[in-house]
Design a protein around this motif. Structure first.
Motif, PDB file in Angstrom:
ATOM      1  N   ASP A   2      48.541  38.193  34.827  1.00 14.04           N
ATOM      2  CA  ASP A   2      48.336  37.058  35.728  1.00 14.04           C
ATOM      3  C   ASP A   2      46.840  36.836  35.935  1.00 14.04           C
ATOM      4  N   SER A  11      45.281  34.112  36.321  1.00 13.14           N
ATOM      5  CA  SER A  11      44.983  33.091  37.328  1.00 13.14           C
ATOM      6  C   SER A  11      44.781  33.745  38.697  1.00 13.14           C
ATOM      7  N   PHE A  12      45.518  34.826  38.976  1.00 10.89           N
ATOM      8  CA  PHE A  12      45.315  35.560  40.232  1.00 10.89           C
ATOM      9  C   PHE A  12      43.892  36.098  40.288  1.00 10.89           C
ATOM     10  N   ASN A  72      41.261  35.049  38.581  1.00  7.93           N
ATOM     11  CA  ASN A  72      40.308  33.935  38.664  1.00  7.93           C
ATOM     12  C   ASN A  72      40.260  33.333  40.059  1.00  7.93           C
ATOM     13  N   ASN A  73      41.396  33.259  40.733  1.00  5.49           N
ATOM     14  CA  ASN A  73      41.454  32.682  42.077  1.00  5.49           C
ATOM     15  C   ASN A  73      40.764  33.564  43.122  1.00  5.49           C
ATOM     16  N   HIS A  74      40.682  34.854  42.873  1.00  2.00           N
ATOM     17  CA  HIS A  74      40.127  35.793  43.853  1.00  2.00           C
ATOM     18  C   HIS A  74      38.863  36.486  43.362  1.00  2.00           C
ATOM     19  N   GLN A 120      35.631  35.784  43.231  1.00  2.00           N
ATOM     20  CA  GLN A 120      34.453  35.835  44.101  1.00  2.00           C
ATOM     21  C   GLN A 120      34.608  36.891  45.193  1.00  2.00           C
TER      22      GLN A 120
END
Length: 72
Positions: free
Chosen positions: A24, A26-27, A29-31, A33
């Motif tokens: 996953d 995208s998980f 990439n979303n977190h 930072q």
């Protein structure tokens, strides 16, 4: 008021394991930072490839453990 020295790095490890297992990305990439912010926190505690733990900063914040920890 104490540093969560061990649990913060365990969160990074948990995210790594999750992404490795589930693919996953995208998980991640979303977190990313937030994860980088946690990771960068440890830069000032590095010495010769190890992390130097400040006193009273792990799961048992009443213990004066300091220095290099095998747990970390």
């Amino acid at each position: 008021g104490t540093i969560a020295f061990d649990s913060n790095i365990l969160l990074i490890r948990a995210v790594y394991d999750y992404v490795l297992l589930t693919k996953d990305h995208s998980f991640l990439n979303n977190h990313l930072q937030k994860i980088e912010k946690i990771f960068n926190f440890y830069r000032s505690f590095r010495k010769e490839g190890h992390l130097l733990q400040p006193p009273y900063s792990d799961w048992q914040d009443s213990a004066n453990r300091t220095g290099i920890s095998l747990y970390m």
